[in-house]
Design an enzyme around this catalytic site. Structure first.
Site, mmCIF file in Angstrom:
data_model
loop_
_atom_site.group_PDB
_atom_site.id
_atom_site.type_symbol
_atom_site.label_atom_id
_atom_site.label_comp_id
_atom_site.label_asym_id
_atom_site.label_seq_id
_atom_site.Cartn_x
_atom_site.Cartn_y
_atom_site.Cartn_z
ATOM 1 N N ARG A 72 -9.771 0.636 8.819
ATOM 2 C CA ARG A 72 -9.365 -0.716 9.184
ATOM 3 C C ARG A 72 -10.450 -1.463 9.955
ATOM 4 O O ARG A 72 -10.248 -2.619 10.308
ATOM 5 C CB ARG A 72 -8.124 -0.647 10.071
ATOM 6 C CG ARG A 72 -6.787 -0.914 9.367
ATOM 7 C CD ARG A 72 -5.717 -0.714 10.410
ATOM 8 N NE ARG A 72 -4.461 -1.354 10.171
ATOM 9 C CZ ARG A 72 -3.417 -0.797 9.546
ATOM 10 N NH1 ARG A 72 -3.518 0.389 9.021
ATOM 11 N NH2 ARG A 72 -2.279 -1.445 9.449
ATOM 12 N N ARG B 227 -0.754 -8.663 13.329
ATOM 13 C CA ARG B 227 -1.326 -7.667 12.423
ATOM 14 C C ARG B 227 -2.144 -8.335 11.322
ATOM 15 O O ARG B 227 -3.169 -7.820 10.905
ATOM 16 C CB ARG B 227 -0.216 -6.793 11.851
ATOM 17 C CG ARG B 227 0.270 -5.757 12.875
ATOM 18 C CD ARG B 227 1.714 -5.367 12.702
ATOM 19 N NE ARG B 227 1.980 -4.652 11.473
ATOM 20 C CZ ARG B 227 3.196 -4.497 10.949
ATOM 21 N NH1 ARG B 227 4.247 -5.018 11.566
ATOM 22 N NH2 ARG B 227 3.362 -3.830 9.840
ATOM 23 N N LYS C 40 0.821 -1.211 0.000
ATOM 24 C CA LYS C 40 0.000 0.000 0.000
ATOM 25 C C LYS C 40 0.862 1.271 0.000
ATOM 26 O O LYS C 40 0.650 2.177 -0.802
ATOM 27 C CB LYS C 40 -0.930 0.022 1.232
ATOM 28 C CG LYS C 40 -1.794 -1.223 1.381
ATOM 29 C CD LYS C 40 -2.661 -1.161 2.625
ATOM 30 C CE LYS C 40 -1.912 -1.181 3.951
ATOM 31 N NZ LYS C 40 -1.186 -2.444 4.225
ATOM 32 N N ARG D 178 11.119 -0.285 11.243
ATOM 33 C CA ARG D 178 10.074 -0.119 12.248
ATOM 34 C C ARG D 178 10.192 -1.168 13.342
ATOM 35 O O ARG D 178 10.422 -2.331 13.056
ATOM 36 C CB ARG D 178 8.695 -0.227 11.577
ATOM 37 C CG ARG D 178 8.333 1.037 10.819
ATOM 38 C CD ARG D 178 7.148 0.866 9.916
ATOM 39 N NE ARG D 178 6.033 0.146 10.526
ATOM 40 C CZ ARG D 178 4.892 -0.093 9.894
ATOM 41 N NH1 ARG D 178 4.718 0.320 8.647
ATOM 42 N NH2 ARG D 178 3.933 -0.752 10.488
ATOM 43 N N ARG E 261 11.717 -4.852 5.157
ATOM 44 C CA ARG E 261 11.348 -3.460 4.849
ATOM 45 C C ARG E 261 12.221 -2.454 5.584
ATOM 46 O O ARG E 261 12.510 -2.600 6.759
ATOM 47 C CB ARG E 261 9.880 -3.254 5.256
ATOM 48 C CG ARG E 261 9.452 -1.791 5.257
ATOM 49 C CD ARG E 261 7.969 -1.634 5.165
ATOM 50 N NE ARG E 261 7.229 -2.057 6.328
ATOM 51 C CZ ARG E 261 5.895 -2.036 6.404
ATOM 52 N NH1 ARG E 261 5.180 -1.634 5.366
ATOM 53 N NH2 ARG E 261 5.287 -2.428 7.494
#
Ligand code: ADP
Ligand code: ADP
Ligand code: ZN
Length: 215
Positions: free
Chosen positions: A88, A172, A13, A161, A127
């Site tokens: 969400r 998640r 996203k 992160r 990431r």
């Protein structure tokens, strides 16, 4: 044009939203980015959100809807909005309807990126982002053109992160399945949902999105 990018953590996203900003002058509204900024600044919202985010659970609907409302108010009328990571939950989806109406906007497309779960873990654990400009990268799938230097701003500082670890990712994903996926039928009834293959490479996903926006 106002769109929602929907998909589990690591679906792509943010990557696609950054491209839409560059190529179409749209604005990315990422509640995750807003919350991380609040945590960093130590605001009351940040203090409340920090531990929840570290566990990979969802921050309260009220907090994120207020953040989105404030961003849209600050944005003015010009640019189209890309909702990234919001809504969400069903409550957030209802809030978004009200917020959009308040700002004289309508929702044009909901684009769901479909990605298999094992690939998501690999994406999330690899990431990293530029500490200066926020550009997104990946250890394997999207390295900077020159190692250690951000393509966009030339910075040599990158960050990862704290919630991008395998354990949190599983939580998640479970949150996504339980609370976020159920909002799709509402948008399906309005005929604005598009599903695309998020397993394709980054350029191919961008192409698929461009086709939807041109439709
Ligand atoms: P990802 O891009 O990996 O899906 P985000 O950056 O969107 O992750 O979100 C990171 C964390 O911030 C989430 O795990 C959750 O704790 C919180 N968060 C972000 N957006 C929302 C939202 N709309 N509602 C509730 N919590 C949110
Ligand atoms: P999200 O915002 O949905 O959580 P990101 O856009 O941050 O996901 O993507 C997660 C990681 O996967 C990033 O490191 C990104 O560079 C990488 N990535 C994004 N899209 C793809 C893709 N189509 N193929 C391979 N890797 C991707
Ligand atoms: Zn940069």
């Amino acid at each position: 044009m106002n769109i929602i990018l929907l998909g589990p953590p690591g679906a792509g996203k943010g990557t696609q939203a950054q491209r839409l900003e560059e190529r179409r002058g749209m604005r990315q509204l990422s509640t995750g980015d807003m919350l991380r900024a609040a945590v960093k600044a130590g605001t009351p919202v940040g203090l409340e959100a920090k531990a929840v985010m570290e566990r990979g659970e969802l921050v309260s609907d009220e907090i994120v809807s207020k953040l989105i409302d404030a961003e849209l108010a600050a944005m003015g009328e010009g640019a189209g909005a890309i909702f990234d990571g919001y809504p969400r939950t069903e409550a957030q989806a209802r809030s978004l309807d009200g917020i959009l109406a308040l700002h004289g906007r309508t929702l044009d497309h909901v684009i769901e990126l479909e990605v298999n779960e094992d690939a998501l873990v690999e994406r999330i654990t690899g990431r990293f982002t530029c500490a200066n400009c926020g550009a997104g990268y990946h250890d394997v799938f999207k390295q900077p053109a020159v190692a250690g230097v951000c393509d966009k701003c030339g910075s040599a500082e990158f960050k990862r992160r704290p919630d991008d670890n395998e354990e949190t990712v599983r939580t998640r994903m479970a949150e996504y399945r339980a609370k976020t996926a159920p909002i799709l039928p509402v948008y399906e009834a309005r005929g604005i949902v598009h599903r695309i293959d998020g397993m394709a490479d980054i350029d191919a996903v961008s192409e698929a999105i461009a086709e939807i926006l041109a439709s």
